[in-house]
Design an enzyme around this catalytic site. Structure first.
Site, PDB file in Angstrom:
ATOM      1  N   PRO A  30       0.794  -1.232   0.000  1.00 33.38           N
ATOM      2  CA  PRO A  30       0.000   0.000   0.000  1.00 33.38           C
ATOM      3  C   PRO A  30       0.825   1.281   0.000  1.00 33.38           C
ATOM      4  O   PRO A  30       1.868   1.363   0.648  1.00 33.38           O
ATOM      5  CB  PRO A  30      -0.819  -0.105   1.295  1.00 33.38           C
ATOM      6  CG  PRO A  30      -0.118  -1.113   2.130  1.00 33.38           C
ATOM      7  CD  PRO A  30       0.554  -2.054   1.190  1.00 33.38           C
ATOM      8  N   ASN A  31       0.305   2.227  -0.748  1.00 26.54           N
ATOM      9  CA  ASN A  31       0.826   3.596  -0.836  1.00 26.54           C
ATOM     10  C   ASN A  31       2.107   3.727  -1.658  1.00 26.54           C
ATOM     11  O   ASN A  31       2.566   4.837  -1.913  1.00 26.54           O
ATOM     12  CB  ASN A  31       1.028   4.206   0.567  1.00 26.54           C
ATOM     13  CG  ASN A  31      -0.264   4.227   1.355  1.00 26.54           C
ATOM     14  OD1 ASN A  31      -1.258   4.756   0.868  1.00 26.54           O
ATOM     15  ND2 ASN A  31      -0.278   3.638   2.528  1.00 26.54           N
ATOM     16  N   TYR A  43      11.150   8.940   1.072  1.00 24.37           N
ATOM     17  CA  TYR A  43      11.128   7.860   0.085  1.00 24.37           C
ATOM     18  C   TYR A  43      11.796   8.220  -1.246  1.00 24.37           C
ATOM     19  O   TYR A  43      11.905   7.372  -2.127  1.00 24.37           O
ATOM     20  CB  TYR A  43       9.684   7.405  -0.158  1.00 24.37           C
ATOM     21  CG  TYR A  43       9.018   6.867   1.097  1.00 24.37           C
ATOM     22  CD1 TYR A  43       9.515   5.720   1.724  1.00 24.37           C
ATOM     23  CD2 TYR A  43       7.924   7.506   1.672  1.00 24.37           C
ATOM     24  CE1 TYR A  43       8.928   5.234   2.878  1.00 24.37           C
ATOM     25  CE2 TYR A  43       7.323   7.022   2.826  1.00 24.37           C
ATOM     26  CZ  TYR A  43       7.826   5.891   3.426  1.00 24.37           C
ATOM     27  OH  TYR A  43       7.250   5.396   4.578  1.00 24.37           O
ATOM     28  N   ALA A  97       3.117  -0.631   4.713  1.00 26.02           N
ATOM     29  CA  ALA A  97       2.695  -0.723   6.118  1.00 26.02           C
ATOM     30  C   ALA A  97       2.221  -2.124   6.505  1.00 26.02           C
ATOM     31  O   ALA A  97       2.184  -2.452   7.703  1.00 26.02           O
ATOM     32  CB  ALA A  97       1.596   0.302   6.398  1.00 26.02           C
ATOM     33  N   GLU A 118      12.703  -9.219   1.754  1.00 28.77           N
ATOM     34  CA  GLU A 118      11.918  -8.087   2.255  1.00 28.77           C
ATOM     35  C   GLU A 118      12.704  -6.811   1.934  1.00 28.77           C
ATOM     36  O   GLU A 118      13.895  -6.725   2.239  1.00 28.77           O
ATOM     37  CB  GLU A 118      11.734  -8.226   3.775  1.00 28.77           C
ATOM     38  CG  GLU A 118      10.975  -7.062   4.393  1.00 28.77           C
ATOM     39  CD  GLU A 118      10.945  -7.137   5.926  1.00 28.77           C
ATOM     40  OE1 GLU A 118      11.489  -8.090   6.503  1.00 28.77           O
ATOM     41  OE2 GLU A 118      10.389  -6.202   6.529  1.00 28.77           O
ATOM     42  N   ARG A 127      13.080   4.685  12.405  1.00 34.38           N
ATOM     43  CA  ARG A 127      11.937   5.601  12.365  1.00 34.38           C
ATOM     44  C   ARG A 127      11.058   5.423  13.607  1.00 34.38           C
ATOM     45  O   ARG A 127      11.574   5.163  14.674  1.00 34.38           O
ATOM     46  CB  ARG A 127      11.178   5.390  11.046  1.00 34.38           C
ATOM     47  CG  ARG A 127      12.070   5.686   9.819  1.00 34.38           C
ATOM     48  CD  ARG A 127      11.362   5.427   8.513  1.00 34.38           C
ATOM     49  NE  ARG A 127      10.189   6.294   8.360  1.00 34.38           N
ATOM     50  CZ  ARG A 127       9.246   6.101   7.434  1.00 34.38           C
ATOM     51  NH1 ARG A 127       9.353   5.081   6.589  1.00 34.38           N
ATOM     52  NH2 ARG A 127       8.220   6.911   7.359  1.00 34.38           N
TER      53      ARG A 127
END
Ligand code: DQA
Length: 166
Positions: A30-31, A43, A97, A118, A127
């Site tokens: 997502p996103n 990003y 996420a 990953e 973060r």
């Protein structure tokens, strides 16, 4: 029986049988479709299409090919991983996420027989505290995080090494 692709061509689990390069599923969660304009200070300014191109070019130079799937939906991500079984030799996944809470993704990846990389553009460990948990990491062969767009090159190179191609 392995699935057919959209062209109706029969796909074999082992690319050696077909003479075609082994395929890697590059799955984006997502996103990530917003990359380029989404928080570029974190990003970067490259788009998802730019990253897919990086992965595809790297794959071609190493005797691999890439099938890219991007989705904002957990069910579609799970189904893409199911389709990869018997079809793709490895998975590179930036789960977005979903990384931090999707046990459905965890279980789907656990049922995939090949290497799983990953991948994160940022370094989630550096973060917010909630990003320090990855439910994907325990079922990944390894994690590449914090190298921005270079991570796509590194992830495909890792797949090639794991498949004894490069
Ligand atoms: C991300 C890191 C995740 O924490 C975040 O939710 C994303 C992107 C990354 O590539 O850095 O959507 O996976």
């Amino acid at each position: 029986m392995p699935p057919d692709d959209v062209s109706g061509r029969h796909l074999t689990p082992d690319a050696a049988d077909s003479g075609e390069p082994p395929t890697v599923l590059l799955l984006s969660g997502p996103n990530l479709n917003l990359l380029g304009t989404r928080q570029p200070e974190i990003y970067g300014s490259a788009t998802l299409a730019d990253h897919v191109r990086t992965a595809t070019d790297t794959a071609e130079s190493l005797g691999l090919s890439v099938e890219a799937v991007a989705t904002n939906a957990e069910a579609e991500a799970v189904e893409a991983i199911h389709r990869a079984r018997g079809r793709n030799r490895a998975i590179v996944v930036n789960p977005g996420a979903f990384t931090h809470y999707s046990w459905a993704l965890h279980d789907a990846l656990a049922a995939f027989e090949g290497p799983v990389i990953e991948l994160h553009l940022s370094n989630p460990d550096a973060r917010e505290p909630w990003r320090r948990t990855s439910v994907v990491a325990p079922v990944a062969t390894g994690t590449i995080a914090g190298f921005g767009g270079d991570g796509y090159r590194l992830a495909i190179a890792a797949v090639a090494r794991l498949l004894d191609l490069g």
